[in-house]
Design a protein around this motif. Structure first.
Motif, PDB file in Angstrom:
ATOM      1  N   GLN A 189       0.829  -1.219   0.000  1.00  0.00           N
ATOM      2  CA  GLN A 189       0.000   0.000   0.000  1.00  0.00           C
ATOM      3  C   GLN A 189       0.862   1.268   0.000  1.00  0.00           C
ATOM      4  O   GLN A 189       0.533   2.258  -0.659  1.00  0.00           O
ATOM      5  CB  GLN A 189      -0.904  -0.042   1.244  1.00  0.00           C
ATOM      6  N   LEU A 190       1.978   1.228   0.719  1.00  0.00           N
ATOM      7  CA  LEU A 190       2.835   2.416   0.850  1.00  0.00           C
ATOM      8  C   LEU A 190       3.920   2.480  -0.230  1.00  0.00           C
ATOM      9  O   LEU A 190       4.740   3.409  -0.211  1.00  0.00           O
ATOM     10  CB  LEU A 190       3.495   2.446   2.235  1.00  0.00           C
ATOM     11  N   GLY A 191       3.941   1.528  -1.139  1.00  0.00           N
ATOM     12  CA  GLY A 191       4.984   1.537  -2.173  1.00  0.00           C
ATOM     13  C   GLY A 191       6.359   1.157  -1.645  1.00  0.00           C
ATOM     14  O   GLY A 191       7.383   1.494  -2.233  1.00  0.00           O
ATOM     15  N   LEU A 192       6.387   0.461  -0.518  1.00  0.00           N
ATOM     16  CA  LEU A 192       7.667   0.093   0.100  1.00  0.00           C
ATOM     17  C   LEU A 192       8.058  -1.366  -0.161  1.00  0.00           C
ATOM     18  O   LEU A 192       9.141  -1.801   0.238  1.00  0.00           O
ATOM     19  CB  LEU A 192       7.611   0.320   1.616  1.00  0.00           C
ATOM     20  N   ALA A 193       7.197  -2.112  -0.837  1.00  0.00           N
ATOM     21  CA  ALA A 193       7.432  -3.560  -0.956  1.00  0.00           C
ATOM     22  C   ALA A 193       8.724  -3.871  -1.703  1.00  0.00           C
ATOM     23  O   ALA A 193       9.415  -4.845  -1.381  1.00  0.00           O
ATOM     24  CB  ALA A 193       6.239  -4.230  -1.639  1.00  0.00           C
ATOM     25  N   SER A 194       9.072  -3.041  -2.686  1.00  0.00           N
ATOM     26  CA  SER A 194      10.282  -3.371  -3.462  1.00  0.00           C
ATOM     27  C   SER A 194      11.557  -3.103  -2.659  1.00  0.00           C
ATOM     28  O   SER A 194      12.593  -3.711  -2.923  1.00  0.00           O
ATOM     29  CB  SER A 194      10.304  -2.571  -4.763  1.00  0.00           C
ATOM     30  N   ARG A 195      11.473  -2.196  -1.698  1.00  0.00           N
ATOM     31  CA  ARG A 195      12.658  -1.921  -0.860  1.00  0.00           C
ATOM     32  C   ARG A 195      12.755  -2.882   0.321  1.00  0.00           C
ATOM     33  O   ARG A 195      13.820  -3.020   0.927  1.00  0.00           O
ATOM     34  CB  ARG A 195      12.585  -0.500  -0.310  1.00  0.00           C
ATOM     35  N   ALA A 196      11.661  -3.505   0.693  1.00  0.00           N
ATOM     36  CA  ALA A 196      11.618  -4.316   1.919  1.00  0.00           C
ATOM     37  C   ALA A 196      12.231  -5.693   1.680  1.00  0.00           C
ATOM     38  O   ALA A 196      11.952  -6.345   0.683  1.00  0.00           O
ATOM     39  CB  ALA A 196      10.168  -4.458   2.383  1.00  0.00           C
ATOM     40  N   LYS A 197      13.099  -6.120   2.593  1.00  0.00           N
ATOM     41  CA  LYS A 197      13.781  -7.414   2.488  1.00  0.00           C
ATOM     42  C   LYS A 197      13.403  -8.273   3.683  1.00  0.00           C
ATOM     43  O   LYS A 197      13.457  -7.819   4.830  1.00  0.00           O
ATOM     44  CB  LYS A 197      15.305  -7.214   2.510  1.00  0.00           C
ATOM     45  N   TYR A 198      13.075  -9.532   3.396  1.00  0.00           N
ATOM     46  CA  TYR A 198      12.679 -10.469   4.451  1.00  0.00           C
ATOM     47  C   TYR A 198      13.802 -11.457   4.734  1.00  0.00           C
ATOM     48  O   TYR A 198      14.405 -12.020   3.816  1.00  0.00           O
ATOM     49  CB  TYR A 198      11.433 -11.235   4.009  1.00  0.00           C
ATOM     50  N   ILE A 199      14.057 -11.701   6.006  1.00  0.00           N
ATOM     51  CA  ILE A 199      15.069 -12.700   6.392  1.00  0.00           C
ATOM     52  C   ILE A 199      14.596 -13.426   7.643  1.00  0.00           C
ATOM     53  O   ILE A 199      13.934 -12.825   8.505  1.00  0.00           O
ATOM     54  CB  ILE A 199      16.451 -12.034   6.613  1.00  0.00           C
ATOM     55  N   GLU A 200      14.898 -14.711   7.748  1.00  0.00           N
ATOM     56  CA  GLU A 200      14.609 -15.430   8.994  1.00  0.00           C
ATOM     57  C   GLU A 200      15.870 -16.139   9.485  1.00  0.00           C
ATOM     58  O   GLU A 200      16.721 -16.540   8.701  1.00  0.00           O
ATOM     59  CB  GLU A 200      13.430 -16.407   8.815  1.00  0.00           C
ATOM     60  N   ARG A 201      15.971 -16.256  10.797  1.00  0.00           N
ATOM     61  CA  ARG A 201      17.078 -16.955  11.472  1.00  0.00           C
ATOM     62  C   ARG A 201      18.443 -16.488  10.960  1.00  0.00           C
ATOM     63  O   ARG A 201      19.327 -17.302  10.637  1.00  0.00           O
ATOM     64  CB  ARG A 201      16.920 -18.463  11.331  1.00  0.00           C
ATOM     65  N   ALA A 202      18.615 -15.178  10.880  1.00  0.00           N
ATOM     66  CA  ALA A 202      19.844 -14.583  10.334  1.00  0.00           C
ATOM     67  C   ALA A 202      21.078 -15.089  11.065  1.00  0.00           C
ATOM     68  O   ALA A 202      21.079 -15.235  12.291  1.00  0.00           O
ATOM     69  CB  ALA A 202      19.780 -13.056  10.425  1.00  0.00           C
ATOM     70  N   THR A 203      22.116 -15.362  10.313  1.00  0.00           N
ATOM     71  CA  THR A 203      23.463 -15.789  10.742  1.00  0.00           C
ATOM     72  C   THR A 203      23.508 -17.232  11.254  1.00  0.00           C
ATOM     73  O   THR A 203      24.587 -17.720  11.587  1.00  0.00           O
ATOM     74  CB  THR A 203      24.121 -14.868  11.809  1.00  0.00           C
ATOM     75  N   THR A 204      22.356 -17.921  11.334  1.00  0.00           N
ATOM     76  CA  THR A 204      22.391 -19.325  11.755  1.00  0.00           C
ATOM     77  C   THR A 204      22.513 -20.224  10.520  1.00  0.00           C
ATOM     78  O   THR A 204      22.388 -19.760   9.384  1.00  0.00           O
ATOM     79  CB  THR A 204      21.111 -19.739  12.514  1.00  0.00           C
ATOM     80  N   THR A 205      22.707 -21.513  10.750  1.00  0.00           N
ATOM     81  CA  THR A 205      22.782 -22.445   9.616  1.00  0.00           C
ATOM     82  C   THR A 205      21.419 -22.610   8.938  1.00  0.00           C
ATOM     83  O   THR A 205      21.336 -23.145   7.838  1.00  0.00           O
ATOM     84  CB  THR A 205      23.275 -23.829  10.083  1.00  0.00           C
TER      85      THR A 205
END
Lengths: 234, 234
Positions: A189-205
């Motif tokens: 809605q805010l036009g931010l989806a292309s800049r937004a990055k998703y990550i889970e369990r960062a730095t783990t295996t």
């Protein structure tokens, strides 16, 4: 003469055991007692992070501080959960509480700190937070020199999230879990989806980086984050 | 065959050499070249933090990325300043860039990253940020579970600072320097002065904690912060 034990709240970083600080390693190996949060029937993430460093002769104390409770109910549970730690301190044994990330940054150690630090000598050791680790793992420079950064729990109402996202240069959205779909829709809605990055369990295996629109909203773990990095370029 | 050197951006933490991560220590000791920011005629803070760990046989590269320039002028200076690092990488030598705090959090490493990471294999190592270290050194739990946190550079206009401070649960105000008086006045105006805590050079041997109204506005260093912790109590 002070024969009471000392309380340590030690940040163990975001997941990679090599992101422990030298100070954290020294303290957690020297203490007769280590304590850590663990959800019912689950392994403790904080203990997993440091398991390879443990000397093997320490007393281990588990505690469980459930989140998202009514404040009054939470207080009485927390009072009870910290008692075993207090008993070791009273008996003169130092206790190192292992804290994922940083102890004072959305950390459950704060509930222990507010209950025991008046009575027992307390030292807190800052750690590498997921707030720093997630942008680094995503490879996106996060905030430049005059940027405003806003950290938003996904649990907030839609209107609050929108007004803050419109007013900031960079943002991190935490505690996604079952709020993921709401957040994704707001970002579109805010036009931010292309800049937004998703990550889970960062730095783990088990680290995963997934394009926003390909994330399965049914399987978003607690340890996930959406990072909206600065627009500035230099 | 890739005979180019690798670029590392390594967070060395807020000041205490023991707040280095195990990974940072391993990488900075193994590299043939270390590079660090240094203001003209001043020692490099990042190098001071790690000086006791250096093996003594490394090539050292100084660079100077002045802040607060017009963007166009800054770009051409930055292009020039990163060249010696690029030359070592091109010659096949790994370069570890030492970064105060965390590399992607208001860090000057980002200007190097954006110029060299396309051409050279690059790894960034997150560090303990002053954002985590300052609340810990002040002894104030910073953010609880559904809090909004806003990080504000003191360089922003008064109206911008006021609107963000009114809308947030917790805040950190960075880059105080000559803007200290403006910030102090705003905090009094908003009734936040009693909650606001001032600290400079956190975790170093020169750390100072001073009540807000006793800070000398003429002597506020770059490495200072005002922390406004959460109001929540649990």
């Amino acid at each position: 003469m002070n024969s009471k034990g000392r309380l340590y709240g030690v940040g163990v970083g975001p997941g990679d055991p090599e992101l422990l600080t030298l100070k954290a390693l020294r303290l957690l190996q020297a203490a007769p007692v280590i304590a850590y949060q663990s959800a019912i029937d689950k392994d403790s993430i904080a203990r997993q992070i440091v398991s390879q460093y443990l000397p093997g002769n320490q007393i281990e104390v588990l505690f469980h501080l459930p989140r998202a409770l009514e404040p009054e109910k939470a207080k009485s549970i927390y009072d009870q959960e910290v008692q075993p730690i207090g008993q070791h301190l009273a008996a003169g044994r130092d206790v190192v509480v292992l804290c994922e990330g940083d102890p004072f940054f959305y950390g459950s150690f704060m509930y222990i700190f507010t209950r025991l630090s008046d009575e027992y000598q307390t030292e807190v050791v800052p750690g590498v937070s997921s707030l720093m680790a997630c942008p680094v793992s995503l490879g996106v420079p996060f905030t430049y020199y005059n940027d405003i950064l806003t950290v938003l729990p996904a649990t907030l109402p839609t209107e609050t999230l929108i007004s803050h996202l419109l007013a900031t240069d960079a943002a991190a959205i935490m505690k996604l879990g079952r709020h993921f779909t709401k957040i994704r829709d707001i970002l579109h809605q805010l036009g931010l989806a292309s800049r937004a990055k998703y990550i889970e369990r960062a730095t783990t295996t088990q680290q995963r980086i997934v394009p926003l629109d390909e994330v399965n909203p049914e399987a978003v773990p607690y340890f996930s984050m959406i990072v909206i990095p600065t627009k500035q370029q230099l």
